[in-house]
Write a protein that holds these residues in place. Structure first.
Motif, mmCIF file in Angstrom:
data_model
loop_
_atom_site.group_PDB
_atom_site.id
_atom_site.type_symbol
_atom_site.label_atom_id
_atom_site.label_comp_id
_atom_site.label_asym_id
_atom_site.label_seq_id
_atom_site.Cartn_x
_atom_site.Cartn_y
_atom_site.Cartn_z
ATOM 1 N N UNK A 3 16.720 28.790 1.274
ATOM 2 C CA UNK A 3 15.563 29.499 0.758
ATOM 3 C C UNK A 3 14.943 30.237 1.931
ATOM 4 N N UNK A 4 14.804 31.551 1.792
ATOM 5 C CA UNK A 4 14.295 32.359 2.890
ATOM 6 C C UNK A 4 13.082 33.146 2.414
ATOM 7 N N UNK A 5 11.917 32.791 2.970
ATOM 8 C CA UNK A 5 10.685 33.502 2.627
ATOM 9 C C UNK A 5 10.515 34.731 3.503
ATOM 10 N N UNK A 6 9.822 35.710 2.960
ATOM 11 C CA UNK A 6 9.479 36.911 3.710
ATOM 12 C C UNK A 6 8.240 37.530 3.091
ATOM 13 N N UNK A 22 14.093 34.344 -1.191
ATOM 14 C CA UNK A 22 15.461 34.571 -1.635
ATOM 15 C C UNK A 22 16.245 33.269 -1.565
ATOM 16 N N UNK A 23 16.887 32.929 -2.671
ATOM 17 C CA UNK A 23 17.613 31.663 -2.772
ATOM 18 C C UNK A 23 19.115 31.902 -2.781
ATOM 19 N N UNK A 24 19.839 30.950 -2.221
ATOM 20 C CA UNK A 24 21.294 31.013 -2.248
ATOM 21 C C UNK A 24 21.852 29.602 -2.137
ATOM 22 N N UNK A 25 23.078 29.444 -2.604
ATOM 23 C CA UNK A 25 23.759 28.163 -2.472
ATOM 24 C C UNK A 25 23.564 27.199 -3.621
ATOM 25 N N UNK A 26 22.828 27.618 -4.642
ATOM 26 C CA UNK A 26 22.647 26.784 -5.828
ATOM 27 C C UNK A 26 22.382 27.697 -7.018
ATOM 28 N N UNK A 71 9.545 35.552 -11.022
ATOM 29 C CA UNK A 71 10.895 35.353 -10.526
ATOM 30 C C UNK A 71 11.833 36.354 -11.164
ATOM 31 N N UNK A 72 12.913 36.631 -10.458
ATOM 32 C CA UNK A 72 13.979 37.480 -10.962
ATOM 33 C C UNK A 72 15.268 36.683 -10.808
ATOM 34 N N UNK A 73 15.720 36.108 -11.894
ATOM 35 C CA UNK A 73 16.911 35.252 -11.810
ATOM 36 C C UNK A 73 18.171 36.049 -11.496
ATOM 37 N N UNK A 74 18.176 37.322 -11.811
ATOM 38 C CA UNK A 74 19.333 38.160 -11.476
ATOM 39 C C UNK A 74 19.423 38.383 -9.962
ATOM 40 N N UNK A 75 18.278 38.319 -9.290
ATOM 41 C CA UNK A 75 18.243 38.519 -7.841
ATOM 42 C C UNK A 75 18.061 37.215 -7.073
ATOM 43 N N UNK A 76 17.991 36.096 -7.810
ATOM 44 C CA UNK A 76 17.796 34.787 -7.161
ATOM 45 C C UNK A 76 16.574 34.796 -6.243
ATOM 46 N N UNK A 77 15.500 35.356 -6.757
ATOM 47 C CA UNK A 77 14.311 35.522 -5.917
ATOM 48 C C UNK A 77 13.058 35.143 -6.695
ATOM 49 N N UNK A 78 12.159 34.483 -6.008
ATOM 50 C CA UNK A 78 10.838 34.192 -6.553
ATOM 51 C C UNK A 78 9.807 34.915 -5.698
ATOM 52 N N UNK A 79 8.738 35.348 -6.340
ATOM 53 C CA UNK A 79 7.715 36.140 -5.671
ATOM 54 C C UNK A 79 6.351 35.475 -5.812
ATOM 55 N N UNK A 93 3.199 29.802 4.216
ATOM 56 C CA UNK A 93 3.563 29.694 2.805
ATOM 57 C C UNK A 93 5.052 29.345 2.701
ATOM 58 N N UNK A 94 5.309 28.323 1.895
ATOM 59 C CA UNK A 94 6.659 27.816 1.715
ATOM 60 C C UNK A 94 7.068 27.918 0.246
ATOM 61 N N UNK A 95 8.316 28.251 0.003
ATOM 62 C CA UNK A 95 8.809 28.132 -1.359
ATOM 63 C C UNK A 95 9.625 26.848 -1.471
ATOM 64 N N UNK A 96 9.661 26.346 -2.683
ATOM 65 C CA UNK A 96 10.288 25.054 -2.965
ATOM 66 C C UNK A 96 11.038 25.146 -4.286
ATOM 67 N N UNK A 97 12.243 24.629 -4.289
ATOM 68 C CA UNK A 97 13.047 24.571 -5.511
ATOM 69 C C UNK A 97 13.164 23.113 -5.937
ATOM 70 N N UNK A 98 12.880 22.851 -7.204
ATOM 71 C CA UNK A 98 13.014 21.479 -7.678
ATOM 72 C C UNK A 98 13.601 21.439 -9.079
ATOM 73 N N UNK A 99 14.291 20.313 -9.313
ATOM 74 C CA UNK A 99 14.946 20.083 -10.596
ATOM 75 C C UNK A 99 14.922 18.576 -10.813
#
Length: 117
Positions: A3-6, A22-26, A71-79, A93-99
């Motif tokens: 997960x890479x914030x910018x 931007x998310x990758x790997x999952x 979020x844009x699931x086609x771009x694997x990005x949350x805003x 500021x940190x982004x976090x993915x949870x399931x």
């Protein structure tokens, strides 16, 4: 998993910033996403949440009406669109993915937001 914030930076009170993560790997579309922030000398606090499809959102009271998570699931990005910024919005500021079906969640490295006159 990455997960890479910018999008962080220095902004005056009342200004706006848009953070990206931007998310990758999952499989991004199967994970809820959250934004957290941590001010100097304080604990990390939750800011906003968005569900997998983007239909459901929720916000901390301190940012409600000023911040918008999307979020844009086609771009694997949350805003995180941040408007009417205040001095107290300063922090990393940190982004976090949870399931809930997975044994752990994931964090980005953070992006600095500084609100200063």
């Amino acid at each position: 998993v990455q997960l890479v914030e910018s999008g962080g930076g220095l902004v005056q009170p009342g200004g706006s910033l848009r953070l990206s993560c931007a998310a990758s790997g999952f499989t991004f579309s199967l994970w809820h996403m959250r934004w957290y922030r941590q001010a100097p000398g304080k604990e990390r606090e939750w800011v906003a949440l968005i569900t997998t499809t983007g239909v459901g959102t929720n916000y901390a009271e301190s940012v409600k009406g000023r911040f918008t998570i999307s979020r844009d699931n086609a771009k694997n990005t949350v805003y995180l669109q941040m408007n009417s910024l205040k001095l107290e919005d300063t922090g990393v500021y940190f982004c976090n993915a949870f399931n809930r079906n997975m044994p752990r969640d994931y964090w980005g490295q953070g992006t600095q937001v500084t609100v200063s006159p």
